[in-house]
Scaffold this motif. Sequence first.
Motif: not given
Length: 337
Positions: A203-207, A228-232, A234-238
Amino acid sequence: MRFGLFVPQGWRMDLVGIPPQQQWGAMLDVARHADAEEGWTSVWVYDHMHTVPEPSEEACHEAWTLMAALAATTGRVRLGQMCTCMSYREPTYLAKVAATVDVISGGRVDMGIGAGWYEHEWRAYGYGFPGAGDRLARLREGVDVFRQMWTTGTATLAGEHYQVDGAMCFPRPLQGSTEGFGGSPRNGIPVWVAGGGERKTLRIAAEYADATNFDGSPEGFEHKSAVLAEHCAAVGRDPGEIVRSANYNVVIGRDAGEVEQRLADVSERYRRAGLSEEAARGQAESLRTQPLVGTPEQVAETLQGLERLGMTYFPEAAFDTSGIELFESEVIPALGG
């Protein structure tokens, strides 16, 4: 796929038998070799003070001292640590150190950062050993401090673990106005968040991360990539903005006999460092089961499979130059590196 290698700094007992006055030369030779060969894009160090698999009196050189030295003695390759432990240094101080090394290097630093795990080392150096939740919270707060200091020149944070009030970082990193490592317009030194913890670390990585480093087995890499893709999402990141990587202990030989000889050499090095016969043999046997042990054809085939799963960056652990040369002459070309 891009390739990097670790200098033999002693953490894995890879300077055994080399006198202290010759150890920096051994490390520098590997780094300069990588700097001169276009197939390598980076060199790396570990952030540890005690050797593994057990603490010993063998040399283990400090990571950020080496980073500064490598910044001044190489000219092309990027420089990273896999990975710096957030709690070993205050994040304000660490951000300043990294910015200084980035300036020395001409803008070639990658910040590998993680929560830390080597309990014996933590306690021996007086850091205590907080629970995983506290270590991960420090990681999140510290990365926030990095981003502020590198992008604006100052940081303020009223965190649970770190309280920062206008800490300055001038000069800012030279990379402060360029694109992030993964192609995103994220200012500052590229941040590699290391570790595969699925609920918090990824999650920290995604952010925050420009790159990640986690499980290198094909099955593990595919699974962690999906998390990682799921966390991305969730935070609106590609997720395509984040480089995914893994690092390995490579044992490569031209044929099966040479591979076996290299494994025997590993066992002998650990015996010379003082490990018991059983423990030294166990280290070699643990290497035997890792993904990148075999002939150039076998290693290339494994990496090609990982590339299809999305791995785009691969740091290799360097123990001897003949293995490095075999890897760069036969494996890197097969991967288009």
